[in-house]
Every structure is written in C-alpha cells, then in structure tokens.
Design an enzyme around this catalytic site. Structure first.
Site, PDB file in Angstrom:
ATOM      1  N   ILE A  79     -38.190 -14.261  20.493  1.00 33.57           N
ATOM      2  CA  ILE A  79     -38.688 -13.941  19.153  1.00 33.57           C
ATOM      3  C   ILE A  79     -39.901 -14.849  18.974  1.00 33.57           C
ATOM      4  CG2 ILE A  79     -36.958 -15.519  18.085  1.00 33.57           C
ATOM      5  CD1 ILE A  79     -37.208 -13.851  15.508  1.00 33.57           C
ATOM      6  N   SER A  80     -41.016 -14.265  18.561  1.00 30.93           N
ATOM      7  CA  SER A  80     -42.247 -15.038  18.420  1.00 30.93           C
ATOM      8  C   SER A  80     -42.088 -16.091  17.321  1.00 30.93           C
ATOM      9  CB  SER A  80     -43.411 -14.123  18.051  1.00 30.93           C
ATOM     10  OG  SER A  80     -43.572 -13.128  19.021  1.00 30.93           O
TER      11      SER A  80
HETATM   12  N1  SAH Z   1     -41.845  -9.120  18.552  1.00 29.49           N
HETATM   13  C1  SAH Z   1     -40.497  -9.300  19.032  1.00 29.49           C
HETATM   14  C2  SAH Z   1     -40.345  -9.505  20.514  1.00 29.49           C
HETATM   15  C3  SAH Z   1     -41.384 -10.265  21.243  1.00 29.49           C
HETATM   16  S1  SAH Z   1     -41.030 -10.524  22.969  1.00 29.49           S
HETATM   17  C4  SAH Z   1     -39.832 -10.458  18.318  1.00 29.49           C
HETATM   18  O1  SAH Z   1     -40.541 -11.336  17.840  1.00 29.49           O
HETATM   19  O2  SAH Z   1     -38.616 -10.483  18.289  1.00 29.49           O
HETATM   20  C5  SAH Z   1     -41.684  -9.046  23.657  1.00 29.49           C
HETATM   21  C6  SAH Z   1     -40.732  -7.905  23.706  1.00 29.49           C
HETATM   22  O3  SAH Z   1     -41.378  -6.854  24.398  1.00 29.49           O
HETATM   23  C7  SAH Z   1     -39.439  -8.190  24.469  1.00 29.49           C
HETATM   24  O4  SAH Z   1     -38.342  -7.874  23.671  1.00 29.49           O
HETATM   25  C8  SAH Z   1     -39.529  -7.277  25.690  1.00 29.49           C
HETATM   26  O5  SAH Z   1     -38.262  -6.808  26.120  1.00 29.49           O
HETATM   27  C9  SAH Z   1     -40.417  -6.167  25.178  1.00 29.49           C
HETATM   28  N2  SAH Z   1     -41.123  -5.387  26.199  1.00 29.49           N
HETATM   29  C10 SAH Z   1     -41.768  -5.809  27.310  1.00 29.49           C
HETATM   30  N3  SAH Z   1     -42.275  -4.774  27.998  1.00 29.49           N
HETATM   31  C11 SAH Z   1     -41.960  -3.654  27.295  1.00 29.49           C
HETATM   32  C12 SAH Z   1     -42.210  -2.256  27.500  1.00 29.49           C
HETATM   33  N4  SAH Z   1     -42.865  -1.794  28.562  1.00 29.49           N
HETATM   34  N5  SAH Z   1     -41.748  -1.388  26.568  1.00 29.49           N
HETATM   35  C13 SAH Z   1     -41.053  -1.825  25.490  1.00 29.49           C
HETATM   36  N6  SAH Z   1     -40.768  -3.124  25.254  1.00 29.49           N
HETATM   37  C14 SAH Z   1     -41.234  -4.035  26.137  1.00 29.49           C
END
Ligand code: SAH
Length: 258
Positions: free
Chosen positions: A78-79
């Site tokens: 989570i960012s």
């Molecule tokens: N904004 C979110 C997650 C950030 S981390 C938060 O703050 O909770 C980035 C996310 O992108 C992760 O959950 C990862 O699983 C997802 N991700 C990475 N590649 C992806 C793809 N090709 N399609 C969909 N999700 C993806």
C-alpha cells in the site's frame, strides 16, 4: 515534508499532510497557483481522505497512520499516504461528479475509496466529461491482477463503510491484467496507475476519454510519474512530473519472484 506527516489517528495524519502543504502545494501548482482554488481543492482532498480509514487497508494496524508504504503481501505494497494524496491532487480536476475512473493496480483498495469519495463530493462542480449513461455505470473500477488482493480489497472497502457502493455497483473491483485496461466501462475521465510500467500501455491511452488525464509511473530502475493528457481532439500530451519508486506493473509470476 512527506515523512513527517505521520499521526496517531487517521484525522491527525491527514491534518499533518494538509499542514505540511502536501495536499495544497501540489494542487496549487496544478491550478496555476490560484490560491483560493488551491485551498478549496486541498480541503476537498482532505475531506475525502478523512472518510477513508487507512487502518482498514493495511495488514499491520499499528503502522496504519505512518506516512510510509507498507507491505500487503504478494510482492505488493500500500503506497504511503502522501503518494495517494499526490495522486488525488493531480487527478482532482479530472474527477467530475458522475465521471468514471480506472484505478490500475488497486491493491488494498485504499485509493479507489478516496477516488470514490472525491467523485461523490457535492463540491466537485465540473460537468462530467463522459457520456450520458455515466450514472448507470460504475464510477470507480479497481483492477488488480492478484485475485487474493482483489478479494481482500473488497472486504477492506466493506469494513470502511463502502459495502453499499459495492452493492449498487458504484465501485467495482475486478481481477485482471491492468496493462490492458478494462474496456467494458471505457472511456475513463481519469486513470490512475499504481505500479510502474516499463513503457506507456497503449490500451490505457486508448481508454482515456477526450479531456481526461492518466497519472502513471513509467520506468524500470529510474521511474517518473507522467501526466498523460488527452485533449478533446484526441491529441496526447505527456508531461514528466516527479521521480518515484513503485512496484512494477508486470505479470503475477514476475511480481511474486521480485
Ligand atoms: N495503489 C495500491 C497498490 C499499489 S502496489 C495501494 O496503495 O494499495 C501496486 C499494485 O499493482 C499491486 O497490488 C500489484 O499486484 C498490482 N499490479 C502489478 N502489475 C499489475 C497488472 N499487470 N495488472 C493489475 N495489477 C497489477
């Protein structure tokens, strides 16, 4: 500064970010330094972020109000709250009431919830950029490629009071490859990408509405946030905004080996 915004409660975390200029300063730049509009915008973001209790979206609740990223498993994080605040600030003028937003890499669901409250906010007064059936389609689509995270994000949103929005279909969290976007509900007034793409995914550009904006980190070792703006005639402008460090936008296998 970003890392000094941690609080002992959700409200304190948001108030600290507001005081440290994290919400206002960026918005001020975005709206050409028009102070009253910038203040109004930062208040709107603070109001939306206060409706989303970060404790409902983290694995370790003791660190819920720290202004830092936190692992959520499966190679994802989570960012940090200030990064979510920046993303919301940069997309704010592109979130009209009734507009449609795609949150790619929705992970915990935290930002999808903030974006939902921003779109729902009665003080957002720009007309919708989308077609007239906007109301009958989901406002927020979160797309995540790890199905366990999609399921977890749905339960997080329910704990955070958004069960009804999910039931009504105003928020939809789907499992899929976000590099391909989500065509059933395109075009989108705003697209947020929460993972770094090695290059700009054309499918996402295609699914951006005329007059819309995408906020996307691009790069591998060196990454930058870009605004991808599409004007009414479909012309694309790409603007580099700031250097960042995100997890990669990739396939699931590579992510879990990362
Ligand atoms: N904004 C979110 C997650 C950030 S981390 C938060 O703050 O909770 C980035 C996310 O992108 C992760 O959950 C990862 O699983 C997802 N991700 C990475 N590649 C992806 C793809 N090709 N399609 C969909 N999700 C993806």
């Amino acid at each position: 500064m970003a890392w000094t915004s941690s609080g002992s409660s959700n409200a304190e975390l948001i108030d600290n970010m507001l005081r440290n200029g994290i919400l206002g300063k960026v918005v001020g730049d975005v709206v050409d330094g028009n102070k009253s509009e910038a203040e109004c915008a930062s208040d709107r973001i603070a109001r939306a972020m206060k409706k989303v209790d970060r404790a409902n979206y983290v694995r370790d609740k003791r660190d819920a109000y720290e202004d830092s990223p936190q692992t959520i498993g499966h190679g994802a994080t989570i960012s940090a709250p200030h990064m979510h605040a920046y993303a919301a600030s940069h997309l704010l003028p592109y979130l009209p009431p009734g507009g449609r937003v795609l949150d790619v890499g929705s992970g915990s669901g935290y930002l999808s919830a903030v974006l939902y409250h921003l779109i729902e906010d009665p003080h957002g007064h720009k007309p919708s950029l989308s077609d007239s059936d906007a109301k009958s389609k989901p406002l927020i689509i979160g797309i995540e490629h790890v199905s366990e995270l999609t399921d977890w994000s749905i339960s997080n949103l329910k704990h955070d009071g958004l069960g009804e929005a999910l039931e009504k279909g105003q928020i939809e969290m789907v499992t899929g490859d976000g590099r391909l976007g989500y065509p059933p509900n395109a075009p989108y007034d705003a697209i947020h990408v929460g993972a770094a793409a090695p290059e700009l995914p054309q499918a996402l550009v295609d699914q951006l509405a005329p007059g819309g904006r995408m906020f996307i980190p691009i790069g591998t070792y060196k990454q930058n946030i870009y605004h991808i703006d599409k004007d009414e005639s479909g012309k694309i402008t790409q603007t580099e905004v700031m250097g960042v460090r995100y997890v990669p936008l990739t396939d699931r296998k590579s992510q879990e080996e990362h």
